[in-house]
Design an enzyme around this catalytic site. Structure first.
Site, PDB file in Angstrom:
ATOM      1  N   GLY A   1       0.822  -1.218   0.000  1.00 14.38           N
ATOM      2  CA  GLY A   1       0.000   0.000   0.000  1.00 14.38           C
ATOM      3  C   GLY A   1       0.844   1.251   0.000  1.00 14.38           C
ATOM      4  O   GLY A   1       0.389   2.333  -0.371  1.00 14.38           O
TER       5      GLY A   1
ATOM      6  N   LYS B   1       9.790   2.585   0.702  1.00 14.27           N
ATOM      7  CA  LYS B   1       8.622   2.554   1.584  1.00 14.27           C
ATOM      8  C   LYS B   1       8.225   3.991   1.902  1.00 14.27           C
ATOM      9  O   LYS B   1       9.035   4.759   2.426  1.00 14.27           O
ATOM     10  CB  LYS B   1       8.962   1.791   2.868  1.00 14.27           C
ATOM     11  CG  LYS B   1       7.769   1.619   3.800  1.00 14.27           C
ATOM     12  CD  LYS B   1       8.052   0.571   4.857  1.00 14.27           C
ATOM     13  CE  LYS B   1       6.909   0.469   5.873  1.00 14.27           C
ATOM     14  NZ  LYS B   1       7.198  -0.531   6.903  1.00 14.27           N
TER      15      LYS B   1
ATOM     16  N   ASP C   1      -2.815   6.936   2.478  1.00 16.58           N
ATOM     17  CA  ASP C   1      -2.120   7.900   1.613  1.00 16.58           C
ATOM     18  C   ASP C   1      -0.844   7.391   0.950  1.00 16.58           C
ATOM     19  O   ASP C   1      -0.228   8.105   0.160  1.00 16.58           O
ATOM     20  CB  ASP C   1      -1.822   9.184   2.401  1.00 16.58           C
ATOM     21  CG  ASP C   1      -0.978   8.922   3.648  1.00 16.58           C
ATOM     22  OD1 ASP C   1      -0.454   7.797   3.781  1.00 16.58           O
ATOM     23  OD2 ASP C   1      -0.857   9.834   4.488  1.00 16.58           O
TER      24      ASP C   1
ATOM     25  N   ARG D   1      14.418   0.019   1.190  1.00 14.60           N
ATOM     26  CA  ARG D   1      14.720  -1.290   1.787  1.00 14.60           C
ATOM     27  C   ARG D   1      15.338  -2.203   0.730  1.00 14.60           C
ATOM     28  O   ARG D   1      15.045  -2.072  -0.464  1.00 14.60           O
ATOM     29  CB  ARG D   1      13.422  -1.954   2.291  1.00 14.60           C
ATOM     30  CG  ARG D   1      12.622  -1.078   3.220  1.00 14.60           C
ATOM     31  CD  ARG D   1      11.661  -1.905   4.033  1.00 14.60           C
ATOM     32  NE  ARG D   1      10.514  -2.388   3.275  1.00 14.60           N
ATOM     33  CZ  ARG D   1       9.433  -2.913   3.871  1.00 14.60           C
ATOM     34  NH1 ARG D   1       9.389  -3.026   5.198  1.00 14.60           N
ATOM     35  NH2 ARG D   1       8.415  -3.336   3.153  1.00 14.60           N
TER      36      ARG D   1
ATOM     37  N   ARG E   1       5.969 -12.511   0.922  1.00 16.85           N
ATOM     38  CA  ARG E   1       5.483 -12.811   2.280  1.00 16.85           C
ATOM     39  C   ARG E   1       4.598 -14.053   2.281  1.00 16.85           C
ATOM     40  O   ARG E   1       4.116 -14.471   1.220  1.00 16.85           O
ATOM     41  CB  ARG E   1       4.618 -11.625   2.776  1.00 16.85           C
ATOM     42  CG  ARG E   1       5.384 -10.330   2.810  1.00 16.85           C
ATOM     43  CD  ARG E   1       4.546  -9.177   2.243  1.00 16.85           C
ATOM     44  NE  ARG E   1       5.382  -7.987   2.043  1.00 16.85           N
ATOM     45  CZ  ARG E   1       5.655  -7.103   2.976  1.00 16.85           C
ATOM     46  NH1 ARG E   1       5.117  -7.228   4.169  1.00 16.85           N
ATOM     47  NH2 ARG E   1       6.449  -6.086   2.740  1.00 16.85           N
TER      48      ARG E   1
ATOM     49  N   ASP F   1       1.001 -11.223   6.755  1.00 18.80           N
ATOM     50  CA  ASP F   1       1.533 -10.381   5.674  1.00 18.80           C
ATOM     51  C   ASP F   1       2.879  -9.775   6.077  1.00 18.80           C
ATOM     52  O   ASP F   1       3.564  -9.189   5.252  1.00 18.80           O
ATOM     53  CB  ASP F   1       0.545  -9.272   5.301  1.00 18.80           C
ATOM     54  CG  ASP F   1       0.094  -8.468   6.507  1.00 18.80           C
ATOM     55  OD1 ASP F   1      -0.420  -9.081   7.466  1.00 18.80           O
ATOM     56  OD2 ASP F   1       0.265  -7.234   6.513  1.00 18.80           O
TER      57      ASP F   1
HETATM   58  P1  AMP Z   1       1.314  -2.914   8.215  1.00 20.81           P
HETATM   59  O1  AMP Z   1       0.461  -3.116   9.405  1.00 20.81           O
HETATM   60  O2  AMP Z   1       2.169  -1.658   8.261  1.00 20.81           O
HETATM   61  O3  AMP Z   1       2.119  -4.113   7.872  1.00 20.81           O
HETATM   62  O4  AMP Z   1       0.328  -2.629   7.005  1.00 20.81           O
HETATM   63  C1  AMP Z   1      -0.762  -3.414   6.669  1.00 20.81           C
HETATM   64  C2  AMP Z   1      -1.259  -3.005   5.323  1.00 20.81           C
HETATM   65  O5  AMP Z   1      -1.628  -1.621   5.347  1.00 20.81           O
HETATM   66  C3  AMP Z   1      -0.262  -3.160   4.195  1.00 20.81           C
HETATM   67  O6  AMP Z   1      -0.976  -3.541   3.055  1.00 20.81           O
HETATM   68  C4  AMP Z   1       0.292  -1.760   4.057  1.00 20.81           C
HETATM   69  O7  AMP Z   1       0.812  -1.516   2.771  1.00 20.81           O
HETATM   70  C5  AMP Z   1      -0.944  -0.922   4.323  1.00 20.81           C
HETATM   71  N1  AMP Z   1      -0.601   0.424   4.793  1.00 20.81           N
HETATM   72  C6  AMP Z   1      -0.113   0.786   6.003  1.00 20.81           C
HETATM   73  N2  AMP Z   1       0.073   2.114   6.066  1.00 20.81           N
HETATM   74  C7  AMP Z   1      -0.295   2.618   4.865  1.00 20.81           C
HETATM   75  C8  AMP Z   1      -0.337   3.938   4.295  1.00 20.81           C
HETATM   76  N3  AMP Z   1       0.025   5.025   4.969  1.00 20.81           N
HETATM   77  N4  AMP Z   1      -0.772   4.042   3.034  1.00 20.81           N
HETATM   78  C9  AMP Z   1      -1.159   2.967   2.322  1.00 20.81           C
HETATM   79  N5  AMP Z   1      -1.145   1.725   2.789  1.00 20.81           N
HETATM   80  C10 AMP Z   1      -0.731   1.546   4.041  1.00 20.81           C
HETATM   81 MG    MG Z   2       3.241  -4.880   6.617  1.00 20.07          MG
END
Ligand code: AMP
Ligand code: MG
Length: 535
Positions: A112, A133, A145, A203, A210, A280
């Site tokens: 995301g 990232k 965002d 990164r 994953r 994930d």
């Molecule tokens: P995480 O908990 O950080 O591993 O994220 C879980 C999911 O939310 C993943 O698909 C990330 O890419 C998405 N995600 C987290 N923060 C954001 C952000 N600010 N914008 C877009 N996607 C996000």
């Molecule tokens: Mg993640």
């Protein structure tokens, strides 16, 4: 002509993007949030930013990419690794994956806010995928965002490298840059949004695939694509296993179980708490991946979780990490089942996880205590009594083990002198009651007796203990102090921590201040004792 000469321009990076070459691409080319079917990724460009500025870079990682120091100090480097310029050979894309979050299937997640630039082959012939990232929205951003803030990026950058130098499998971090733009975040989701500096981390890992990359395909019953992704992963990252077939898929899964067990043993060794062990966030290579609301044990408390979203059920608490890794591997087994179609061998592979973890944990504990080898008759209770002891009063895990090396196996009949080396590990002197001291001294005497059985010299044992019990870890409050400074434009502490954490097992008198236990002010401060997923 000069095979080992480092690259002087980024357009010379030797890209070989086999992930996108081997696997199907999303047919839709516009960048808007959606479910992506029949594809492993979507092509998407990083969002350009106003005014990128480099905060730090890890020269060890730049060396993996054959980049010269001059190149790393150039404006071009900063622009490229913030996403402003796409170099020759880069083919940016975001990966589709799903996952179980906090034990529940969450469907499609995906990159995301991560954008892969492609994979390079370095001069040693190693394959490294590069990923930004925080470089803007992708089809997987859902309502978010696609951006990252400085505080979480400092944490990801420093911890990736700290883990590597602790000899723990992890994704790496090449660079940390500011975008020059601000990002709105409500840090504790309590109606207090504020503008924070935006940042990007580049990164680096052999792959960012994953568990959830496979889960999403099986959830959609797309077994053709599941096979294609598994075959690609085996051929590229597990080539020693041989050409994919049902028995090879099984061997592969068994190896993932082993690698994951080894990674978790390391986490338990150093007191690392990942904080969001969703499927994930589990790497198919057994690398520590996705540094979010992670934390380091200060006082030894197996129930501690750094993640505010997790405080109620404490699913991701320190002491539960081995169990959760097993559960996550069970989900991966379900995802790979269509390729293997037999339950028992998958279960046998999961048992390999349990066995590898158990044996690894015993060896690791024996190493932490400086024993020649694990001896069940004496050591099982020696370890469990130690773990109980560490929890009786607030005891700093890192300092305790480090100082334990100072204890001599030559009996010291003065009890106060015996426990003196351990005093720096305690947070609350009043807790050291006569009762507690009796337990501590009794345990130490057993430990000394055990050391005498081993008959290794104090000097030699101390050396071995210091090689597995770090002096320096990225203490939660240190990361926060570095962030506080970085937010004012002062990056010295980020760079000092990066430097100090390069040698976590060495005495570094000039960095003694970074080995100190958590100060009292940090006990309840946000970012030091509790962290949210907001990043
Ligand atoms: P995480 O908990 O950080 O591993 O994220 C879980 C999911 O939310 C993943 O698909 C990330 O890419 C998405 N995600 C987290 N923060 C954001 C952000 N600010 N914008 C877009 N996607 C996000
Ligand atoms: Mg993640």
């Amino acid at each position: 002509m000069y095979p080992n000469k480092p690259l002087s321009q980024l357009d010379d990076l030797n890209f070989d993007n086999n992930f996108i070459r081997d696997l199907p691409c999303d047919k839709e080319t516009h960048n808007y949030p959606r479910q992506v079917f029949d594809a492993c990724y979507s092509k998407v460009l990083p969002t350009k930013v106003a005014n990128p500025q480099r905060v730090a870079y890890a020269h060890e990682v730049s060396e993996l990419l054959d980049l010269s120091p001059e190149l790393c100090n150039s404006d071009d480097f900063t622009h490229v690794f913030t996403g402003n310029r796409i170099t020759k050979g880069m083919e940016p894309y975001a990966i589709c994956y799903g996952g179980h979050q906090f034990g529940h299937w969450a469907g499609q997640l995906g990159d995301g806010r991560a954008i892969n630039l492609g994979e390079i082959i370095n001069k040693k012939g190693e394959r490294w995928a590069l990923q930004l990232k925080g470089a803007g929205r992708t089809p997987y951003s859902r309502t978010a965002d696609g951006l990252a803030v400085l505080r979480s990026s400092v944490r990801e950058f420093l911890c990736s490298e700290a883990m590597h130098h602790l000899e723990i499998p992890t994704t790496r971090a090449l660079s940390l840059t500011l975008t020059g733009e601000s990002v709105i975040r409500d840090m504790f989701y309590n109606g207090n949004p504020k503008a924070e500096p935006g940042a990007v981390v580049c990164r680096v890992a052999p792959t960012f695939t994953r568990f959830g990359s496979f889960q999403i395909l099986t959830a959609r019953r797309d077994h053709t694509l599941l096979k294609q992704l598994a075959d690609h992963t085996i051929r590229t990252h597990y080539p020693h296993l041989g050409e994919p077939s049902p028995s090879i898929y099984l061997a592969w899964f068994t190896e993932i179980c082993q690698k994951t067990a080894e990674m978790i043993v390391h986490w338990q060794r150093v007191g690392f708490v990942h904080g969001v062990m969703n499927t994930d966030n589990m790497s198919i290579l057994g690398l520590t991946i996705d540094y979010g609301p992670y934390g380091w044990l200060e006082n030894y408390d197996p129930n501690w979780t750094p993640n505010t979203t997790d405080v109620e059920h404490r699913r991701y608490r320190f002491g539960n990490q081995p169990e959760i890794a097993y559960w996550n591997l069970g989900q991966l087994a379900n995802a790979l089942y269509p390729l293997i179609e037999q339950v028992e061998p998958l279960q046998a592979a999961l048992n390999v996880y349990t066995k590898t973890f158990e044996q690894g944990w015993q060896t690791m504990m024996a190493d932490k205590l400086g024993l020649n080898r694990y001896q069940p008759e004496t050591d099982e209770s020696l370890f469990s009594d130690l773990i109980a002891l560490l929890q009786r009063v607030e005891t700093d895990m890192t300092i305790f083990y480090r100082q334990l090396a100072i204890i001599s196996r030559h009996v010291n009949n003065n009890d106060e002198a015996l426990i003196l080396p351990l005093m720096p590990a305690y947070y609350v002197p009043e807790q050291l009651t006569a009762d507690y001291k009796t337990y501590l001294i009794a345990w130490l005497n057993r430990y000394i007796k055990r050391l005498q059985e081993d008959n290794s010299s104090d000097v030699e044992r101390r050396k071995r203990m210091h090689a597995v019990n770090p002096k320096f870890v990225l203490r939660n409050y240190l990361a926060q102090l570095a962030i506080d400074k970085a937010e004012t434009g002062d990056f010295t502490m980020v760079n000092e921590l990066l430097d100090c954490l390069r040698r976590p097992y060495d005495e570094q008198p000039n960095y003694e201040r970074y080995a100190e236990k958590r100060p009292d002010w940090a006990r309840q401060r946000a970012g030091c004792s509790m962290l949210s997923c907001s990043s």
